[in-house]
Enzyme design. Sequence first.
Site, PDB file in Angstrom:
ATOM      1  N   LYS A 219       0.855  -1.188   0.000  1.00  0.00           N
ATOM      2  CA  LYS A 219       0.000   0.000   0.000  1.00  0.00           C
ATOM      3  C   LYS A 219       0.888   1.234   0.000  1.00  0.00           C
ATOM      4  O   LYS A 219       1.721   1.407   0.886  1.00  0.00           O
ATOM      5  CB  LYS A 219      -0.909  -0.013   1.230  1.00  0.00           C
ATOM      6  CG  LYS A 219      -1.824   1.199   1.286  1.00  0.00           C
ATOM      7  CD  LYS A 219      -2.800   1.120   2.441  1.00  0.00           C
ATOM      8  CE  LYS A 219      -3.684   2.342   2.490  1.00  0.00           C
ATOM      9  NZ  LYS A 219      -4.615   2.306   3.624  1.00  0.00           N
ATOM     10  N   LYS A 271      -2.288  -1.692  -3.773  1.00  0.00           N
ATOM     11  CA  LYS A 271      -3.160  -0.523  -3.734  1.00  0.00           C
ATOM     12  C   LYS A 271      -2.345   0.748  -3.818  1.00  0.00           C
ATOM     13  O   LYS A 271      -1.353   0.846  -3.097  1.00  0.00           O
ATOM     14  CB  LYS A 271      -3.923  -0.563  -2.404  1.00  0.00           C
ATOM     15  CG  LYS A 271      -4.780   0.628  -2.145  1.00  0.00           C
ATOM     16  CD  LYS A 271      -5.426   0.512  -0.791  1.00  0.00           C
ATOM     17  CE  LYS A 271      -6.235   1.762  -0.549  1.00  0.00           C
ATOM     18  NZ  LYS A 271      -6.807   1.797   0.752  1.00  0.00           N
TER      19      LYS A 271
HETATM   20  C1  PBG Z   1      -7.095   3.443   5.539  1.00  0.00           C
HETATM   21  C2  PBG Z   1      -7.580   3.366   4.142  1.00  0.00           C
HETATM   22  C3  PBG Z   1      -7.483   4.344   3.156  1.00  0.00           C
HETATM   23  C4  PBG Z   1      -8.074   3.835   2.029  1.00  0.00           C
HETATM   24  C5  PBG Z   1      -8.540   2.567   2.338  1.00  0.00           C
HETATM   25  N1  PBG Z   1      -8.198   2.287   3.648  1.00  0.00           N
HETATM   26  C6  PBG Z   1      -6.975   5.722   3.232  1.00  0.00           C
HETATM   27  C7  PBG Z   1      -5.564   5.967   3.483  1.00  0.00           C
HETATM   28  O1  PBG Z   1      -4.753   5.050   3.608  1.00  0.00           O
HETATM   29  O2  PBG Z   1      -5.239   7.142   3.587  1.00  0.00           O
HETATM   30  C8  PBG Z   1      -8.194   4.540   0.720  1.00  0.00           C
HETATM   31  C9  PBG Z   1      -9.198   3.976  -0.215  1.00  0.00           C
HETATM   32  C10 PBG Z   1      -9.503   4.839  -1.366  1.00  0.00           C
HETATM   33  O3  PBG Z   1      -8.849   5.878  -1.633  1.00  0.00           O
HETATM   34  O4  PBG Z   1     -10.446   4.491  -2.081  1.00  0.00           O
HETATM   35  N2  PBG Z   1      -8.062   2.920   6.421  1.00  0.00           N
END
Ligand code: PBG
Length: 346
Positions: A219, A271
């Site tokens: 991520k 992601k």
């Molecule tokens: C954190 C989380 C995020 C997203 C999913 N889980 C935000 C981040 O890491 O700042 C982003 C998902 C998206 O942008 O669609 N709980």
Amino acid sequence: MSEFSENTAGSRDANYDAGLLRRPRRLRSSVAMRELVAETRLHPSDLILPMFIADKIDAPNEISSMPGVYQHTEDSLLRAVEEAAEAGVRCIDLFGVPVEEDKDHNGSQSWATEGILNRGVRAVRERFGDDVLVMADTCLDEFTDHGHCGVLSTDRFGQTVVDNDATLPCYQQMAVAQAEAGAHIVSPSGMMDGQIAAIRAALDTAGYQDVAIMAYSAKYASAFFGPFRDAVGSSLQGDRRTYQQDPANFRESMLEVDLDVAEGADFVMVKPALPYLDVLSAVKERVDVPVAAYQVSGEYSMIHAAARNGWIDLDAVMMESALSIKRAGADQILTYFAVDLARRCG
Ligand code: PBG
């Protein structure tokens, strides 16, 4: 010399040089032919729909930067899950949006039995049983007053830091609470080191051996998450670069994925999706567990914004982006387009 080169110069046959024995266009000649030879197909069961349930709202609230995506009430959530299931989408990923007053330093509403996310998980599981898989986001950021994915502490130089090891027990409690509420899958998205092992141990100790873990393994600290911060009313100031990955790095993702698999991840995830297809395809080659990819909020919003301007065809770009993510190696795709895609490909 090619066998055709004897032919009279100037005649049509002269064009049949050996190079043209292969004419790839033959297999593109009609819809039926193209479908016959398609190497990649989307199917509704590949798709996971991320959804939001918000506390203390009377009606669903459309997220301004994400057309067609709502913060749901419990009722509207159940209706939307039903609609998704009818289209063939049988897995949702649920995020909770608490009221400001319920946020605190440690995000304790994330593991409260009556916290908004756990109520949402319970409602969906009670209504749909095993017909729709409920995955819960296992991360503190929606629930902390500072908006970080972990708890904060002060280091020996007086600097505020996101404290890895102090965060793990919070994730453990959260995962157990989600399992108790009925989650089939928990999905740790906070990028703390050791989170998968910690959560697996806590789930097993509490008797939830059957609950799976989808690890957000690779991520990135991505600007494509922008609209999501609106969706959850994020309190974050600053960024997540001390725990999410640097977009410059590829090999680091291989390390993250290897660690998560070794720690017991049932699925791994990459992601965002489209900007990281190189990472996705390498992960697919590398591991034997299912590999998911998350087409994030910014990817969704950009497509909508361009379509609203009349610059691209929404449906065509939606299909092409999902197909590309699958072609690169995704077994599952988390996407806000899930229901529309399922209707197109079901
Ligand atoms: C954190 C989380 C995020 C997203 C999913 N889980 C935000 C981040 O890491 O700042 C982003 C998902 C998206 O942008 O669609 N709980």
